[in-house]
Write a protein that holds these residues in place. Structure first.
Motif, PDB file in Angstrom:
ATOM      1  N   ARG A  80       0.841  -1.197   0.000  1.00  0.00           N
ATOM      2  CA  ARG A  80       0.000   0.000   0.000  1.00  0.00           C
ATOM      3  C   ARG A  80       0.868   1.236   0.000  1.00  0.00           C
ATOM      4  O   ARG A  80       1.863   1.315   0.712  1.00  0.00           O
ATOM      5  CB  ARG A  80      -0.900   0.026   1.232  1.00  0.00           C
ATOM      6  CG  ARG A  80      -1.769  -1.177   1.396  1.00  0.00           C
ATOM      7  CD  ARG A  80      -2.975  -1.050   0.536  1.00  0.00           C
ATOM      8  NE  ARG A  80      -3.812  -2.241   0.719  1.00  0.00           N
ATOM      9  CZ  ARG A  80      -4.922  -2.425   0.090  1.00  0.00           C
ATOM     10  NH1 ARG A  80      -5.347  -1.527  -0.750  1.00  0.00           N
ATOM     11  NH2 ARG A  80      -5.617  -3.509   0.278  1.00  0.00           N
ATOM     12  N   THR A  81       0.455   2.207  -0.811  1.00  0.00           N
ATOM     13  CA  THR A  81       1.148   3.492  -0.821  1.00  0.00           C
ATOM     14  C   THR A  81       0.302   4.486  -0.046  1.00  0.00           C
ATOM     15  O   THR A  81      -0.904   4.277   0.120  1.00  0.00           O
ATOM     16  CB  THR A  81       1.351   3.996  -2.260  1.00  0.00           C
ATOM     17  OG1 THR A  81       0.073   4.128  -2.886  1.00  0.00           O
ATOM     18  CG2 THR A  81       2.219   3.040  -3.065  1.00  0.00           C
ATOM     19  N   PRO A  82       0.894   5.558   0.403  1.00  0.00           N
ATOM     20  CA  PRO A  82       0.087   6.553   1.107  1.00  0.00           C
ATOM     21  C   PRO A  82      -0.960   7.148   0.155  1.00  0.00           C
ATOM     22  O   PRO A  82      -0.808   7.087  -1.059  1.00  0.00           O
ATOM     23  CB  PRO A  82       1.100   7.607   1.546  1.00  0.00           C
ATOM     24  CG  PRO A  82       2.379   7.281   0.872  1.00  0.00           C
ATOM     25  CD  PRO A  82       2.280   5.902   0.338  1.00  0.00           C
ATOM     26  N   ASN A  83      -2.024   7.691   0.735  1.00  0.00           N
ATOM     27  CA  ASN A  83      -3.088   8.282  -0.078  1.00  0.00           C
ATOM     28  C   ASN A  83      -2.526   9.375  -0.976  1.00  0.00           C
ATOM     29  O   ASN A  83      -1.815  10.264  -0.520  1.00  0.00           O
ATOM     30  CB  ASN A  83      -4.182   8.867   0.809  1.00  0.00           C
ATOM     31  CG  ASN A  83      -4.980   7.782   1.496  1.00  0.00           C
ATOM     32  OD1 ASN A  83      -4.971   6.635   1.059  1.00  0.00           O
ATOM     33  ND2 ASN A  83      -5.675   8.141   2.556  1.00  0.00           N
ATOM     34  N   ILE A  84      -2.862   9.291  -2.228  1.00  0.00           N
ATOM     35  CA  ILE A  84      -2.401  10.271  -3.202  1.00  0.00           C
ATOM     36  C   ILE A  84      -3.524  11.280  -3.410  1.00  0.00           C
ATOM     37  O   ILE A  84      -4.665  10.906  -3.663  1.00  0.00           O
ATOM     38  CB  ILE A  84      -2.035   9.593  -4.533  1.00  0.00           C
ATOM     39  CG1 ILE A  84      -0.925   8.584  -4.307  1.00  0.00           C
ATOM     40  CG2 ILE A  84      -1.646  10.628  -5.573  1.00  0.00           C
ATOM     41  CD1 ILE A  84      -0.626   7.735  -5.526  1.00  0.00           C
ATOM     42  N   LYS A  85      -3.199  12.551  -3.283  1.00  0.00           N
ATOM     43  CA  LYS A  85      -4.193  13.595  -3.490  1.00  0.00           C
ATOM     44  C   LYS A  85      -4.089  14.114  -4.914  1.00  0.00           C
ATOM     45  O   LYS A  85      -2.981  14.294  -5.429  1.00  0.00           O
ATOM     46  CB  LYS A  85      -3.983  14.730  -2.490  1.00  0.00           C
ATOM     47  CG  LYS A  85      -4.254  14.297  -1.066  1.00  0.00           C
ATOM     48  CD  LYS A  85      -4.185  15.455  -0.135  1.00  0.00           C
ATOM     49  CE  LYS A  85      -4.475  14.975   1.288  1.00  0.00           C
ATOM     50  NZ  LYS A  85      -4.442  16.075   2.242  1.00  0.00           N
TER      51      LYS A  85
END
Length: 126
Positions: free
Chosen positions: A12-17
């Motif tokens: 999982r990658t951090p949430n991308i905005k």
């Protein structure tokens, strides 16, 4: 079974905005600004041309026959959208107004006479 079904295998990658966000209100503002710009240029261009008349409401006879006309779904959608905008009470009134405007603007006097004769003949036929 495959390893994909086991929990924890996906990294999982951090949430991308997103860089830009979409808002319906923003889109409406942009559309209205574009409409104002085109309206100004359209008004300048139509100063010499005849301005379209408002649709005159014709009272329909109670016993007037109703028939259908085949059009594409796209045309039907566009007509219904104009009805929703309040340009006419129903599709019949809208089409009457469109045809009247077309006859008034596009036809030459000779074509108008021929058109009137053809309409009279078609009415008498049936």
């Amino acid at each position: 079974m495959s390893n994909l079904l086991k929990k924890g295998n996906l990294s999982r990658t951090p949430n991308i905005k997103p860089k830009e966000t979409f808002s319906l209100n923003d889109d409406v503002k942009i559309e209205s600004e574009k409409a104002e710009e085109t309206q100004i240029t359209a008004e300048e261009a139509t100063e010499e041309k005849v301005t379209p008349k408002k649709a005159t409401k014709k009272k329909r006879k109670v016993n007037e026959d109703i028939t259908s006309v085949r059009v594409t779904k796209e045309t039907r959608s566009r007509l219904n959208a104009l009805i929703q905008l309040g340009r006419a009470e129903n599709v019949d009134d809208l089409i009457d107004a469109i045809v009247d405007d077309y006859i008034e603007v596009q036809l030459t006097p000779a074509e108008k006479k021929t058109f009137k004769i053809l309409v009279d003949v078609i009415k008498k036929r049936g």
